[in-house]
Design a protein around this motif. Structure first.
Motif, mmCIF file in Angstrom:
data_model
loop_
_atom_site.group_PDB
_atom_site.id
_atom_site.type_symbol
_atom_site.label_atom_id
_atom_site.label_comp_id
_atom_site.label_asym_id
_atom_site.label_seq_id
_atom_site.Cartn_x
_atom_site.Cartn_y
_atom_site.Cartn_z
ATOM 1 N N MET A 1 0.840 -1.192 0.000
ATOM 2 C CA MET A 1 0.000 0.000 0.000
ATOM 3 C C MET A 1 0.879 1.248 0.000
ATOM 4 O O MET A 1 1.914 1.284 0.646
ATOM 5 N N TYR A 102 -6.971 0.424 6.711
ATOM 6 C CA TYR A 102 -7.037 0.342 5.241
ATOM 7 C C TYR A 102 -6.000 -0.650 4.714
ATOM 8 O O TYR A 102 -6.246 -1.364 3.746
ATOM 9 N N ARG A 103 -4.836 -0.704 5.368
ATOM 10 C CA ARG A 103 -3.795 -1.661 4.963
ATOM 11 C C ARG A 103 -4.328 -3.092 5.098
ATOM 12 O O ARG A 103 -4.157 -3.914 4.198
ATOM 13 N N LYS A 108 -4.983 -0.048 -1.984
ATOM 14 C CA LYS A 108 -3.711 0.166 -2.686
ATOM 15 C C LYS A 108 -3.099 1.544 -2.419
ATOM 16 O O LYS A 108 -1.897 1.673 -2.251
#
Length: 196
Positions: A1, A102-103, A108
């Protein structure tokens, strides 16, 4: 990411760039929105701000009245330093947690849009720093049109910020925004392609 820290002075086009990035598929963490959430009643930041500045900063809803607080800190460097010492570390932690979430979800590209990214010491939580830059004349014109602000008000805000040169020292990417929106959109598209 990939985590992009997006910053720039008032009226320099940060929100426009983050809008383009969102259209391309990035997830945006808007530090201003995080700040709004942090000012809700009984959060840790709310308690610290009320303890430091008193109940005068509260709106009738119980949330912190940002206009009242701005009135206190805007022309008082010591008060602003106190506010920043409360806000910056706690908000950094909130943003860091969101990035990690989010990771885990396999996102991405995350863009952290933060006016005070450099000043708040958040560079350590992003992979790249992107800075939007506009000339003072363009910012004056833009903010008079968009926000209906008076010239002296705009200049006071511009001059109370970190200079563009200081921000640029921290930049991995500089996005000039004195031209047409299409030019900036094209530049963002190129940068996005470079991330893929």
């Amino acid at each position: 990411m990939k985590v992009i820290g997006l910053t720039g002075g008032i009226g320099s086009g940060k929100s426009t760039v983050s809008g383009y990035m969102a259209d391309l598929g990035a997830v945006i963490i808007d530090a201003d929105k995080v700040g709004h959430e942090a000012f809700k009643e009984h959060t840790a930041i709310w308690r610290d701000v009320v303890k430091t500045f008193g109940n005068d900063v509260l709106a009738s809803s119980g949330e912190i009245d940002r206009a009242k607080l701005s009135g206190i800190v805007f022309n008082n460097p010591e008060a602003l330093m106190k506010l920043n010492s409360i806000m910056h570390p706690q908000m950094k932690q909130i943003v860091k947690t969101r990035i990690e979430n989010y990771r885990k979800k396999g996102v991405k590209v995350v863009v952290v849009e933060a006016f005070g990214l450099v000043e708040a010491g958040w560079i350590s939580i992003v992979d790249e720093v992107w800075v939007t830059v506009s000339s003072e004349a363009v910012v004056l014109e833009r903010l008079k049109k968009q926000r209906g602000l008076a010239e002296d008000e705009i200049l006071a805000r511009i001059h109370s910020q970190l200079s563009p040169e200081e921000r640029e020292k921290a930049a991995d990417v500089i996005i000039h925004n004195d031209g047409q929106p299409e030019e900036m959109k094209e530049r963002v598209g190129e940068l996005w392609a470079g991330l893929q």
